[in-house]
Design a protein around this motif. Structure first.
Motif, short mmCIF file in Angstrom:
data_model
loop_
_atom_site.label_atom_id
_atom_site.label_comp_id
_atom_site.label_asym_id
_atom_site.label_seq_id
_atom_site.Cartn_x
_atom_site.Cartn_y
_atom_site.Cartn_z
N LEU A 9 0.63 -1.23 0.21
CA LEU A 9 0.03 -0.01 -0.09
C LEU A 9 0.85 1.06 -0.02
O LEU A 9 0.37 2.22 -0.69
CB LEU A 9 -0.99 -0.09 1.27
CG LEU A 9 -1.89 -1.06 1.46
CD1 LEU A 9 -2.77 -1.03 2.49
CD2 LEU A 9 -2.92 -0.67 0.04
N MET A 48 3.52 1.77 -1.60
CA MET A 48 3.98 1.92 -2.95
C MET A 48 3.11 3.21 -3.68
O MET A 48 3.61 3.80 -4.56
CB MET A 48 4.03 0.73 -3.80
CG MET A 48 5.12 -0.12 -3.21
SD MET A 48 5.27 -1.59 -4.28
CE MET A 48 6.69 -2.35 -3.23
N TYR A 49 1.82 3.16 -3.20
CA TYR A 49 0.98 4.05 -3.89
C TYR A 49 0.25 5.18 -3.02
O TYR A 49 -0.25 6.11 -3.41
CB TYR A 49 -0.33 3.24 -4.69
CG TYR A 49 0.32 2.38 -5.68
CD1 TYR A 49 0.47 2.74 -6.92
CD2 TYR A 49 0.40 1.14 -5.44
CE1 TYR A 49 0.67 2.04 -8.01
CE2 TYR A 49 0.74 0.28 -6.57
CZ TYR A 49 0.92 0.72 -7.89
OH TYR A 49 1.61 -0.36 -8.50
N ILE A 103 -5.70 3.28 -5.39
CA ILE A 103 -5.24 1.89 -5.18
C ILE A 103 -6.43 0.91 -4.99
O ILE A 103 -6.32 -0.23 -5.84
CB ILE A 103 -4.72 1.79 -3.65
CG1 ILE A 103 -3.39 2.60 -3.46
CG2 ILE A 103 -4.72 0.46 -3.29
CD1 ILE A 103 -3.02 2.75 -1.90
N LYS A 124 -8.04 1.61 -9.33
CA LYS A 124 -7.06 1.66 -10.49
C LYS A 124 -6.07 0.49 -10.61
O LYS A 124 -5.82 0.10 -11.52
CB LYS A 124 -6.53 2.93 -10.91
CG LYS A 124 -7.55 4.05 -10.96
CD LYS A 124 -8.02 4.09 -12.49
CE LYS A 124 -9.11 5.03 -12.78
NZ LYS A 124 -8.91 6.42 -12.57
N VAL A 125 -5.37 0.50 -9.50
CA VAL A 125 -4.36 -0.62 -9.60
C VAL A 125 -4.78 -1.91 -9.48
O VAL A 125 -5.69 -2.21 -8.81
CB VAL A 125 -3.54 -0.33 -8.21
CG1 VAL A 125 -2.22 -1.23 -8.21
CG2 VAL A 125 -3.06 1.16 -7.97
N PRO A 126 -4.12 -2.81 -10.23
CA PRO A 126 -4.66 -4.12 -10.39
C PRO A 126 -4.46 -5.00 -8.93
O PRO A 126 -3.45 -4.90 -8.38
CB PRO A 126 -3.70 -5.04 -11.31
CG PRO A 126 -3.25 -3.74 -12.18
CD PRO A 126 -3.21 -2.44 -11.27
N PHE A 127 -5.59 -5.46 -8.71
CA PHE A 127 -5.83 -6.14 -7.50
C PHE A 127 -5.69 -5.29 -6.01
O PHE A 127 -5.16 -5.57 -5.12
CB PHE A 127 -4.82 -7.41 -7.32
CG PHE A 127 -5.15 -8.41 -8.03
CD1 PHE A 127 -6.37 -9.52 -7.77
CD2 PHE A 127 -4.69 -8.79 -9.30
CE1 PHE A 127 -6.64 -10.19 -8.68
CE2 PHE A 127 -4.69 -9.82 -10.22
CZ PHE A 127 -5.83 -10.59 -9.64
N ILE A 183 -5.75 -5.89 -1.77
CA ILE A 183 -4.63 -5.81 -0.90
C ILE A 183 -4.96 -4.92 0.04
O ILE A 183 -5.17 -4.95 1.42
CB ILE A 183 -3.33 -4.68 -1.72
CG1 ILE A 183 -2.83 -5.78 -2.97
CG2 ILE A 183 -2.31 -4.53 -0.76
CD1 ILE A 183 -2.18 -7.05 -2.51
N PRO A 241 -1.56 -12.06 -7.26
CA PRO A 241 -2.36 -10.62 -7.08
C PRO A 241 -1.23 -9.68 -6.99
O PRO A 241 -1.29 -8.56 -7.44
CB PRO A 241 -3.34 -10.75 -6.11
CG PRO A 241 -3.23 -12.33 -5.50
CD PRO A 241 -2.29 -13.26 -6.35
N ILE A 242 0.09 -10.21 -6.11
CA ILE A 242 0.94 -9.00 -5.60
C ILE A 242 1.76 -8.79 -6.67
O ILE A 242 2.21 -7.62 -7.10
CB ILE A 242 1.70 -9.80 -4.52
CG1 ILE A 242 1.08 -9.83 -3.18
CG2 ILE A 242 3.08 -8.94 -4.37
CD1 ILE A 242 1.80 -10.55 -2.14
N PHE A 285 0.73 -8.75 -10.13
CA PHE A 285 -0.04 -7.83 -10.88
C PHE A 285 -0.04 -6.48 -10.38
O PHE A 285 -0.15 -5.53 -10.89
CB PHE A 285 -1.65 -8.31 -10.98
CG PHE A 285 -1.53 -9.50 -12.11
CD1 PHE A 285 -1.57 -9.24 -13.38
CD2 PHE A 285 -1.94 -10.57 -11.71
CE1 PHE A 285 -1.48 -10.22 -14.38
CE2 PHE A 285 -1.80 -11.86 -12.50
CZ PHE A 285 -1.74 -11.61 -13.85
N TYR A 286 -0.17 -6.55 -8.74
CA TYR A 286 -0.09 -5.21 -8.12
C TYR A 286 1.18 -4.42 -8.24
O TYR A 286 0.82 -3.14 -8.53
CB TYR A 286 -0.40 -5.46 -6.71
CG TYR A 286 -0.35 -4.35 -5.84
CD1 TYR A 286 -1.72 -3.62 -5.56
CD2 TYR A 286 0.67 -3.68 -5.13
CE1 TYR A 286 -1.96 -2.78 -4.63
CE2 TYR A 286 0.56 -2.65 -4.27
CZ TYR A 286 -0.79 -2.11 -4.13
OH TYR A 286 -0.87 -0.96 -3.23
N LYS A 335 1.21 -0.07 -14.58
CA LYS A 335 -0.07 -0.23 -15.14
C LYS A 335 0.45 0.54 -16.49
O LYS A 335 0.90 1.48 -16.55
CB LYS A 335 -1.06 0.69 -14.56
CG LYS A 335 -2.47 0.36 -14.71
CD LYS A 335 -3.31 0.97 -13.76
CE LYS A 335 -4.93 1.17 -13.79
NZ LYS A 335 -5.38 0.56 -15.23
#
Lengths: 350, 146
Positions: A55, A57-58, A73, A76-79, A83, B29-30, B32-33, B37
């Motif tokens: 978390l 990181m964004y 987060i 937009k952010v994947p998954f 998290i 998932p980590i 991909f996270y 993007k």
């Protein structure tokens, strides 16, 4: 691969450590479910650290950007949603499992000599986890965050003489502002997790020095012992997987338990939402304060209870651990728990 | 090869499989996270460090403007009424070049790499010329780089 492992072992003698601290470390064979909660807590702490780093990181710790970054987060952010939800649900389960862990220690009398330090470090860990949850609550800078923190940081103001100063120091000013967010962010991501890590290390160290306690009422000389690894670790894994199943059930199907409507609205310092309440683990304290007419007296009484719990191993010095042989203690514990649960429910519905 | 599967071996493999599966489930998932993007392709507009578009009228004859594109710092020079855009990143070690009007050339302040007005290397350590961009002007007067 085997050759590499053998070469490393030849030099570092890792197999000796494995035999001494894992396969050769014997624990009572009749340990029950309650003994596995410590491992569950270590897993939760690890999950919180990993999701917390992700978390970070964004996330942007600024009143103008915090909510926006959390929404980024989530949406937009994947998954990112996963998290964030795991971090939020994990925080709540951390407190819940800690409650159960401490309850089992109380009932089984495992805080008694020679395990006083275990209890002291455990109580400190519990307090730190609550502060960690409280400080993390503000970070999304939502309506819920802002007003829950405003209310929570108001309480120390009830102390005579130093109350206002305490509130001023905690908030970094008169009100909850960027200065509050800055200090809460700092302690949430560095000071408290680091201290929790150190305390967990001490907690595990003292457990290894004294050995795991036998379930009360068992004859220690007759109980069969099993190796910690793999036998007891497998028992731990079973409970850990049950915990993970519960956690992901909430994450996927009931996220509103931890992220209600007000958590999805950006903070507005000019508009207090209706029925703002603290998190479930503070509801009993909140309701207790509402019942006592004098706020300072309410806080003082709670502090007295906390100090008694903290010093319990030095107050209750009888060696007897079997709960059915300690009816007064059992009565106090059961009364305390029922009182706490009723206050929590009352706080929730009031 | 020992074909006989003992109970202990079977349980060992089962536990290893479950743990491996859990790690894989958690790692996916980590991963991909963490992956950056991919943003949708949009117009590569020349902007200032705050993200505001720089109008072409702000660059006077003989003058230059340092700004940003999607790919990084860009320097645009106006000579004889025409705009010329180059990457401002020196091809040696990534320092930002300056336009020296009196010499009609770009200079990298880090190791004195020199480029002519078309971005070609004149002297110094840079191994390649500066990347040149094509310029289009929008109806609002903003500069699009490609």
């Amino acid at each position: 691969m085997n050759k590499i492992l053998k070469a490393i072992d030849e030099r570092l003698k890792l197999s000796e450590l494995y035999e001494k601290y894992l396969s050769g470390y014997m624990v009572p064979g009749n340990l029950n479910f309650w003994y596995c909660l410590g491992s569950v807590l270590i897993v939760i702490f690890s999950i919180q650290i990993i999701t917390g780093i992700l978390l970070l990181m964004y996330y942007i710790p600024s009143v103008d950007k915090a909510f926006e970054s959390v929404m980024y987060i989530t949406n937009k952010v994947p998954f990112g949603w996963l998290i964030r939800r795991v971090h939020a649900v994990g925080a709540n389960l951390f407190v819940l499992v800690l409650f159960f862990h401490m309850f089992s220690v109380l009932i089984m009398g495992s805080y008694k000599k020679p395990r006083e330090i275990h209890w002291i470090t455990g109580c400190l860990l519990f307090a730190l986890v609550l502060v960690e949850c409280l400080s993390g609550y503000l970070l999304p800078w939502s309506q819920l965050s802002y007003w829950a923190t405003t209310v929570a940081t108001n309480f120390p103001g009830a102390f005579p003489f130093i109350g206002d100063f305490l509130v001023y120091v905690i908030r970094g000013g008169e009100k909850v502002t960027q200065l509050t967010l800055g200090r809460f962010f700092s302690i949430h991501v560095s000071l408290i997790p680091f201290t929790i890590f150190i305390l967990i290390a001490i907690h595990i160290f003292v457990i290894r020095r004294t050995g795991i306690s036998f379930p009360p009422g068992t004859d220690e000389t007759k109980v069969k012992k099993i190796p910690f690894f793999p036998h007891f670790v497998l028992e731990d894994l079973k409970v850990i997987y049950i915990f993970l199943a519960i956690m992901f059930l909430i994450v996927f199907f009931y996220p509103q338990f931890v992220l209600p409507r007000d958590a999805l609205i950006p903070a507005d310092p000019l508009s207090t939402p209706e029925h703002i309440k603290p998190e479930w683990y503070f509801l009993a304290n909140y309701q207790f304060l509402k019942l006592i007419p004098n706020e300072f007296l309410g806080i003082f009484l709670q502090l007295i209870i906390a100090v008694i719990i903290f010093l319990l191993p030095f107050i209750d010095r009888t060696p007897e651990r079997r709960i059915w042989k300690r009816p007064v203690f059992f009565g106090i514990v059961i009364f305390g728990i029922i009182f706490y649960v009723l206050l929590t429910i009352w706080g929730y519905i009031s | 090869m020992d074909k006989k599967m003992t109970r202990r071996k079977f349980l060992g493999k089962l536990v290893a499989g479950i743990l491996g599966g859990t790690i894989a489930l958690f790692t996916a998932p980590i991963a991909f996270y963490l992956l950056p993007k991919k943003e949708k392709k949009k117009l590569n507009i020349f902007v200032d460090p705050k993200g505001n578009p720089i109008p072409e009228s702000s660059i006077k004859e003989g003058d230059y403007e340092l700004g940003l594109s999607d790919e990084g710092p860009v320097i645009i020079v106006r000579r004889e009424g025409v705009l010329y855009a180059f990457s401002a990143v020196c091809t040696h070690l990534g320092c930002i070049v300056k336009w020296i009007p009196s010499r009609n050339e770009f200079l990298c302040p880090c190791h004195a790499g020199r480029f002519d007005a078309n971005g070609a290397v004149i002297s110094g350590p840079p191994p390649a010329p500066l990347k040149r961009y094509k310029i289009e002007i929008t109806s609002e007067g903003f500069i699009i780089l490609s």
